[in-house]
Design a protein around this motif. Structure first.
Motif, PDB file in Angstrom:
ATOM      1  N   VAL A  51     -10.366 -21.514   0.215  1.00  0.00           N
ATOM      2  CA  VAL A  51     -10.990 -20.557  -0.697  1.00  0.00           C
ATOM      3  C   VAL A  51     -10.116 -19.312  -0.805  1.00  0.00           C
ATOM      4  N   LYS A  52      -9.639 -18.830   0.333  1.00  0.00           N
ATOM      5  CA  LYS A  52      -8.773 -17.641   0.340  1.00  0.00           C
ATOM      6  C   LYS A  52      -7.487 -17.895  -0.452  1.00  0.00           C
ATOM      7  N   LYS A  53      -6.896 -19.079  -0.311  1.00  0.00           N
ATOM      8  CA  LYS A  53      -5.676 -19.400  -1.052  1.00  0.00           C
ATOM      9  C   LYS A  53      -5.927 -19.384  -2.564  1.00  0.00           C
ATOM     10  N   SER A  54      -7.075 -19.932  -2.986  1.00  0.00           N
ATOM     11  CA  SER A  54      -7.380 -19.951  -4.421  1.00  0.00           C
ATOM     12  C   SER A  54      -7.568 -18.547  -4.969  1.00  0.00           C
ATOM     13  N   LEU A  55      -8.257 -17.698  -4.219  1.00  0.00           N
ATOM     14  CA  LEU A  55      -8.410 -16.309  -4.650  1.00  0.00           C
ATOM     15  C   LEU A  55      -7.074 -15.602  -4.705  1.00  0.00           C
ATOM     16  N   ASP A  56      -6.209 -15.878  -3.735  1.00  0.00           N
ATOM     17  CA  ASP A  56      -4.894 -15.233  -3.720  1.00  0.00           C
ATOM     18  C   ASP A  56      -4.041 -15.654  -4.906  1.00  0.00           C
ATOM     19  N   LEU A  57      -4.260 -16.863  -5.429  1.00  0.00           N
ATOM     20  CA  LEU A  57      -3.544 -17.298  -6.626  1.00  0.00           C
ATOM     21  C   LEU A  57      -3.915 -16.455  -7.846  1.00  0.00           C
ATOM     22  N   MET A  58      -5.037 -15.744  -7.774  1.00  0.00           N
ATOM     23  CA  MET A  58      -5.511 -14.927  -8.899  1.00  0.00           C
ATOM     24  C   MET A  58      -5.502 -13.431  -8.557  1.00  0.00           C
ATOM     25  N   LEU A  59      -4.693 -13.017  -7.598  1.00  0.00           N
ATOM     26  CA  LEU A  59      -4.668 -11.600  -7.203  1.00  0.00           C
ATOM     27  C   LEU A  59      -4.252 -10.684  -8.349  1.00  0.00           C
ATOM     28  N   HIS A  60      -3.451 -11.205  -9.298  1.00  0.00           N
ATOM     29  CA  HIS A  60      -3.028 -10.385 -10.427  1.00  0.00           C
ATOM     30  C   HIS A  60      -4.215  -9.907 -11.260  1.00  0.00           C
ATOM     31  N   ARG A  61      -5.351 -10.590 -11.161  1.00  0.00           N
ATOM     32  CA  ARG A  61      -6.526 -10.188 -11.938  1.00  0.00           C
ATOM     33  C   ARG A  61      -7.278  -9.033 -11.291  1.00  0.00           C
ATOM     34  N   GLY A  62      -6.939  -8.693 -10.061  1.00  0.00           N
ATOM     35  CA  GLY A  62      -7.613  -7.595  -9.391  1.00  0.00           C
ATOM     36  C   GLY A  62      -7.129  -7.451  -7.964  1.00  0.00           C
ATOM     37  N   LYS A  63      -6.380  -6.385  -7.711  1.00  0.00           N
ATOM     38  CA  LYS A  63      -5.743  -6.213  -6.400  1.00  0.00           C
ATOM     39  C   LYS A  63      -6.425  -5.163  -5.540  1.00  0.00           C
ATOM     40  N   LYS A  64      -7.448  -4.508  -6.097  1.00  0.00           N
ATOM     41  CA  LYS A  64      -8.061  -3.392  -5.366  1.00  0.00           C
ATOM     42  C   LYS A  64      -8.943  -3.873  -4.217  1.00  0.00           C
ATOM     43  N   TYR A  65      -9.568  -5.049  -4.387  1.00  0.00           N
ATOM     44  CA  TYR A  65     -10.628  -5.440  -3.454  1.00  0.00           C
ATOM     45  C   TYR A  65     -10.825  -6.940  -3.527  1.00  0.00           C
ATOM     46  N   GLN A  66     -10.954  -7.584  -2.384  1.00  0.00           N
ATOM     47  CA  GLN A  66     -11.254  -9.008  -2.339  1.00  0.00           C
ATOM     48  C   GLN A  66     -12.397  -9.244  -1.365  1.00  0.00           C
ATOM     49  N   LYS A  67     -13.336 -10.101  -1.767  1.00  0.00           N
ATOM     50  CA  LYS A  67     -14.463 -10.415  -0.889  1.00  0.00           C
ATOM     51  C   LYS A  67     -14.834 -11.882  -1.036  1.00  0.00           C
ATOM     52  N   ILE A  68     -15.108 -12.501   0.096  1.00  0.00           N
ATOM     53  CA  ILE A  68     -15.603 -13.880   0.122  1.00  0.00           C
ATOM     54  C   ILE A  68     -16.981 -13.854   0.771  1.00  0.00           C
ATOM     55  N   LEU A  69     -17.964 -14.396   0.062  1.00  0.00           N
ATOM     56  CA  LEU A  69     -19.340 -14.412   0.564  1.00  0.00           C
ATOM     57  C   LEU A  69     -19.771 -15.860   0.800  1.00  0.00           C
TER      58      LEU A  69
END
Length: 566
Positions: free
Chosen positions: A16-34
């Motif tokens: 899940v973290k890897k998939s979110l990291d593939l889209m970091l360009h869409r938002g680099k300020k904050y990441q959260k996994i719930l």
């Protein structure tokens, strides 16, 4: 703006973290996994509104919410329903409690929303401004690349036929079998269902004398909504009447910088001199960049990465290059005006078929079929003489007979009828809103600008404005964007208002020929054996005289296929 991702069912947190990291360009300020009992939602954030709030995903009881986009009327909804909340995601959660799936009808903005309440629900805005992809086993994401690690990659040949016809796969299909995109104005709860569509209800009280004032009022209101946010906002400026009018109206309310792109050595493609004239006239700053051949080829792999699936509009490359130089988080853009007010010259040609009468149509149909030509004009007249629907999108490239010739096997019949409306010229607008705008132009704005963490907003594509346009009598709307031009006379020099329209094009053909890149189409096809080689050679040999856009579609697909499968 942001990226959203989720899985209902089993998962590995690291994946899940890897998939979110593939889209970091869409938002680099904050990441959260719930994580929750039934699955996991993830979120990357580009903060524009409520910069210190609005953290997602949001869990309330046994329900989970996450969304990408902007809800322009969320403060009005707080007042309307007397909600004790502060942010957009909280409004979504509260409205879900009050109205269930019908909450979506209250929202005005651009959005992709995921809700878990006993099962997964997905929602997309009425224009398709924000992308949303999913699989039928419970995975969703803002971009295809985040889903690919969870599926086996396989080409969808039905989607390939759509791509050849319209420059893009058409929702709900993507170029990957088993990965779907939610159509604009729809939601998914295990099945795709429509929550909104544009309708044609003519209002004969609207006249040529009062229509421009109402369009101007609605456009100004749309721009005011889109000033929402706690960040500085700029605008794209081509020097054409649409983007120039947006800038002129917007600059009345707030200081606004503008951004343009041009090409080295290709003045016939370059509109920066007109953008400068507009900026000087309005007393604002315009910043421009030059896209050179080296930039075009150096950026190619990056553009393909952010494109996700092949979309055959060469201006993706200009948009990507321009976005890299913009130091803001939000820009306005002029998309939608040509489709709403019939600004493309080819619309005039198709309008001519409405009143055309030929007494010998059956004979002419047989004559054409006896002497076929591999050109669009032949196909358009064949449809007319055969009493078929002539217009099948302003961006139609390969027609069905060409698709059948091009593909060695698996050439599917392209379904244009799902977008057909017996609405006269308003059928053109409806079709192109669904296909050309929804699947190509709006994807360009989202994918290329979000690749550089920039949100693009399109004031012409406002629900109130578009609904109004669909009520206009045919003779009042007219063609050639006369309404837009009449409004623009108040704000812009006539040289800009009435100059000949130019498309936002890139000199790709010249660059591909100079670098001897066209042979890559053949070389790659010899590896994948998808296309008929003899037909490819015919297209390449004839070149820009007949097949310029065909060549670009084939080249882009070839480069994408090489990257993903070879």
């Amino acid at each position: 703006m942001c990226a959203i991702f989720g899985i209902i069912g089993k998962y590995e947190l690291s994946e899940v973290k890897k998939s979110l990291d593939l889209m970091l360009h869409r938002g680099k300020k904050y990441q959260k996994i719930l994580e929750f009992k039934e699955g996991v939602f993830g979120f990357n954030r580009l903060a524009i509104e409520n910069i210190d709030k609005n953290l997602q995903p949001l869990k309330t009881g046994d329900k989970v919410f996450v969304f990408n986009g902007e809800i322009y009327n969320y403060k009005n909804l707080i007042k309307k329903y007397d909600l004790n909340v502060n942010s957009e995601i909280e409004v979504i959660a509260k409205l879900w409690e009050i109205r269930g799936v019908d909450f979506i009808k209250e929202l005005e903005g651009m959005f992709a929303i995921a809700v878990f309440d006993k099962k997964l629900y997905l929602f997309r805005d009425e224009f398709g401004k924000k992308p949303l992809y999913f699989t039928k086993n419970g995975i969703f994401a803002s971009e295809i690349k985040a889903i690919l690690p969870f599926v086996s990659k396989e080409l969808d040949f039905e989607a390939l036929s759509e791509y050849l016809a319209f420059n893009s796969s058409i929702a709900p299909k993507t170029i990957y079998k088993g990965i779907f995109k939610l159509p604009a104005g729809c939601y998914y709860d295990g099945e795709i269902k429509r929550w909104f569509d544009f309708e044609r209800v003519e209002n004969k009280s609207i006249t040529k004398e009062n229509v421009s004032a109402e369009v101007e009022r609605l456009l100004i209101g749309s721009i005011e909504k889109r000033f929402m946010g706690d960040v500085e906002i700029g605008s794209l400026l081509s020097g054409g009447v649409d983007s120039s009018l947006i800038v002129a109206l917007a600059s009345k309310y707030r200081k606004i910088d503008t951004f343009s792109v041009g090409y080295e050595g290709f003045e016939n493609y370059d509109e920066r001199k007109y953008a400068k004239k507009v900026a000087d006239y309005l007393g604002i700053k315009n910043f421009d960049v030059t896209l050179r051949k080296k930039d075009f080829f150096d950026n190619f792999e990056n553009v393909l990465f952010h494109m996700d699936e092949p979309i055959a509009d060469s201006s993706f490359f200009a948009a990507f290059h321009l976005a890299k130089s913009i130091p803001l988080k939000v820009v306005f853009s002029g998309e939608g005006s040509d489709e709403l007010f019939l600004g493309y010259r080819r619309y005039e040609e198709f309008l001519g078929f409405f009143n055309a009468f030929l007494p010998n149509k059956k004979w002419l149909k047989k004559y054409l079929e006896r002497y076929p030509e591999d050109i669009k004009e032949w196909e358009v007249f064949r449809r007319f003489f055969a009493d078929e629907v002539v217009f099948r999108g302003i961006n139609e490239t390969f027609f069905q007979r060409q698709i059948n010739k091009a593909l060695r096997k698996n050439a599917f019949e392209v379904d244009y009828e799902r977008f057909y409306k017996n609405w006269g010229s308003f059928y053109f607008t409806y079709f192109d809103m669904k296909v050309w705008l929804g699947e190509v132009l709006l994807m360009k704005l989202d994918k290329m600008f979000m690749s550089n963490t920039i949100e693009a907003r399109s004031p012409f594509l406002d629900r109130d404005l578009v609904n109004f346009v669909f009520t206009l009598p045919e003779d009042v709307r007219g063609s050639k964007k006369w309404i837009v031009k009449e409004i623009s006379q108040k704000y812009l020099p006539k040289e800009i208002v009435y100059r000949r329209k130019k498309g936002f094009a890139v000199p790709f053909y010249e660059w591909l020929k100079e670098e001897k890149e066209l042979k890559r189409i053949i070389d790659i096809n010899r590896k994948n054996k998808i296309f008929n080689e003899e037909y490819l050679k015919e297209i390449i040999k004839t070149g820009h005289k007949r097949y310029k856009q065909h060549i670009w579609s084939l080249y882009l697909f070839s480069r994408w296929y090489e990257k993903e499968f070879l």
